[in-house]
Design a protein around this motif. Structure first.
Motif, short mmCIF file in Angstrom:
data_model
loop_
_atom_site.label_atom_id
_atom_site.label_comp_id
_atom_site.label_asym_id
_atom_site.label_seq_id
_atom_site.Cartn_x
_atom_site.Cartn_y
_atom_site.Cartn_z
N SER A 2 -13.52 27.34 68.68
CA SER A 2 -13.45 26.42 67.54
C SER A 2 -14.28 26.88 66.36
CB SER A 2 -13.90 25.02 67.97
OG SER A 2 -13.06 24.51 68.98
N GLU A 3 -14.94 28.02 66.50
CA GLU A 3 -15.77 28.53 65.42
C GLU A 3 -15.42 29.99 65.17
OE1 GLU A 3 -17.45 26.32 63.83
OE2 GLU A 3 -17.18 24.78 65.35
N TRP A 4 -15.38 30.36 63.90
CA TRP A 4 -14.94 31.70 63.53
C TRP A 4 -15.89 32.24 62.45
CZ3 TRP A 4 -12.04 27.29 63.85
CH2 TRP A 4 -11.07 27.25 64.87
N ILE A 135 -19.27 25.32 62.08
CA ILE A 135 -20.03 24.13 61.69
C ILE A 135 -21.14 23.80 62.68
CG2 ILE A 135 -18.18 23.14 60.32
CD1 ILE A 135 -17.54 21.26 62.64
N THR A 136 -21.36 24.66 63.67
CA THR A 136 -22.42 24.37 64.65
C THR A 136 -23.80 24.46 64.02
OG1 THR A 136 -22.39 26.68 65.40
CG2 THR A 136 -21.00 25.11 66.60
N SER A 137 -24.02 25.44 63.15
CA SER A 137 -25.33 25.57 62.49
C SER A 137 -25.61 24.38 61.58
CB SER A 137 -25.39 26.87 61.68
OG SER A 137 -25.34 28.00 62.51
N LEU A 138 -24.60 23.93 60.88
CA LEU A 138 -24.75 22.76 60.01
C LEU A 138 -25.10 21.52 60.82
CD1 LEU A 138 -24.47 21.37 57.25
CD2 LEU A 138 -22.03 21.11 57.73
N ARG A 213 -9.40 21.79 63.78
CA ARG A 213 -10.07 21.37 65.00
C ARG A 213 -9.61 19.96 65.33
NH1 ARG A 213 -14.15 23.35 61.30
NH2 ARG A 213 -15.05 25.33 61.99
N PRO A 214 -9.38 19.63 66.60
CA PRO A 214 -8.98 18.26 66.95
C PRO A 214 -10.14 17.29 66.75
CG PRO A 214 -9.36 19.52 68.95
CD PRO A 214 -9.47 20.50 67.80
N LEU A 215 -9.82 16.01 66.69
CA LEU A 215 -10.85 14.99 66.48
C LEU A 215 -11.93 15.05 67.55
CD1 LEU A 215 -8.63 11.87 65.59
CD2 LEU A 215 -10.03 13.24 64.02
N SER A 216 -11.54 15.28 68.79
CA SER A 216 -12.51 15.28 69.88
C SER A 216 -13.59 16.34 69.68
CB SER A 216 -11.80 15.50 71.22
OG SER A 216 -11.08 16.73 71.21
N TYR A 217 -13.23 17.44 69.02
CA TYR A 217 -14.22 18.50 68.82
C TYR A 217 -15.36 18.00 67.94
CZ TYR A 217 -16.54 22.72 67.36
OH TYR A 217 -17.50 23.66 67.10
N LEU A 221 -19.21 17.44 69.25
CA LEU A 221 -20.23 18.29 68.64
C LEU A 221 -21.40 17.47 68.13
CD1 LEU A 221 -21.08 21.13 67.65
CD2 LEU A 221 -19.86 20.61 65.51
N PHE A 222 -21.12 16.38 67.41
CA PHE A 222 -22.20 15.59 66.84
C PHE A 222 -22.91 14.74 67.89
CE2 PHE A 222 -20.14 16.86 62.96
CZ PHE A 222 -21.21 17.04 62.10
N LEU A 223 -22.19 14.26 68.88
CA LEU A 223 -22.86 13.53 69.96
C LEU A 223 -23.81 14.44 70.72
CD1 LEU A 223 -20.00 11.30 71.47
CD2 LEU A 223 -21.69 10.70 69.73
N SER A 224 -23.41 15.69 70.91
CA SER A 224 -24.27 16.63 71.64
C SER A 224 -25.52 16.99 70.84
CB SER A 224 -23.49 17.91 71.97
OG SER A 224 -23.20 18.66 70.80
N ALA A 225 -25.49 16.75 69.53
CA ALA A 225 -26.65 17.03 68.67
C ALA A 225 -27.47 15.76 68.41
CB ALA A 225 -26.19 17.63 67.36
N ASN A 226 -27.31 14.75 69.27
CA ASN A 226 -28.09 13.51 69.20
C ASN A 226 -27.79 12.68 67.95
OD1 ASN A 226 -29.50 13.85 71.69
ND2 ASN A 226 -30.84 15.34 70.67
N PHE A 227 -26.54 12.67 67.54
CA PHE A 227 -26.05 11.71 66.57
C PHE A 227 -25.24 10.65 67.30
CE2 PHE A 227 -26.80 15.37 63.88
CZ PHE A 227 -27.21 14.83 62.67
#
Length: 263
Positions: A2-4, A135-138, A213-217, A221-227
């Motif tokens: 999902s990241e390029w 968008i993982t770094s962001l 990217r699908p919605l679930s991604y 991603l944001f839930l895993s970063a404590n949002f």
């Protein structure tokens, strides 16, 4: 995948190439899509208050940065296209005491952190994350940049209805003596992330790269970063006198807008 990130330079080069075209098209007030679909619900979810410091991510020509300043915010705005930032500054001569523009790559974690940890009451990205190769770094950086309970609001083309190879269908049919029109979309893929070349505005000099990217991604991603996801909108156009003459998004939402809060 999902990241390029390897496509970041190519994506940046293309946006530098179309910056002037996009700025001329969007002008001071932006287009109908931004005015009717993106802005109202984004402002509602962001709830800007006088004196707040807001980070405008991938700000383009600064249309929304200036709106944030009008709402009373102090704004730090950035884009990875130096030409877009040049355009934003030219259009913002009356706002330079409220808006600070910078050239920053949203895929570069260290550059993002230099914007100031725990400095921002909120952050926003209008129709931009789908243009960012990684968008993982962001996401990680926002957890550091935002104050406690700070929010990040972002809009993207609705990936359920604007997936790769989507067909937009506008049908007209006579039923019992009445002309009936219907809008629909036909999709053949959704779950598989992929980069695609796209034309955002007819006539733009070159295509740019959109990262589907699908919605679930996004949610995972944001839930895993404590949002925590605490706001969600799927705005649509309202019918008008021309709705029966064109494909318009009045039953299918063309965009989705999220609000994530920092825990």
């Amino acid at each position: 995948m999902s990241e390029w990130k390897e496509l970041t330079n190519e994506s940046q080069t293309r946006w530098d190439g179309i910056a002037e075209f996009w700025d001329n098209y969007m002008g001071e007030q932006s287009n109908r899509f931004h005015r009717e679909i993106v802005r109202p619900k984004t402002e509602e979810l962001l709830t800007v208050n006088e004196g707040q410091i807001i980070l405008d991510i991938a700000c383009g020509n600064g249309n929304f940065s200036r709106r944030l300043a009008d709402l009373g915010a102090e704004v730090v705005a950035f884009d990875y296209s130096a030409k877009m930032i040049e355009r934003a500054e030219l259009r913002s001569k009356d706002y330079l005491n409220r808006i600070k523009y910078q050239v920053v790559d949203a895929t570069n974690y260290d550059s993002l952190i230099e914007l100031g940890t725990e400095r921002y009451d909120g952050a926003v990205a209008n129709m931009a994350l789908m243009d960012i190769a990684d968008i993982t770094s962001l996401t990680r950086a926002l957890q550091q940049l935002l104050k406690k309970n700070g929010v990040f609001v972002f809009s993207i083309p609705h990936p359920c209805f604007q997936a790769p190879n989507t067909r937009k269908i506008h049908e007209t049919e006579e039923i019992n003596g009445e002309i009936v029109t219907r809008n629909s979309v036909q999709i053949s893929k959704y779950l598989s992330p992929e980069p695609i070349e796209t034309i955002g505005i007819r006539g733009q000099p070159v295509s740019h790269i959109l990262f589907h990217r699908p919605l679930s991604y996004y949610v995972k991603l944001f839930l895993s970063a404590n949002f925590v996801l605490d706001g969600w909108e799927e705005p649509n156009f309202q019918k008008d006198e021309d709705s029966n003459k064109r494909f318009d998004w009045y039953e299918l939402p063309p965009a989705v807008i999220f609000r994530f809060k920092k825990l």
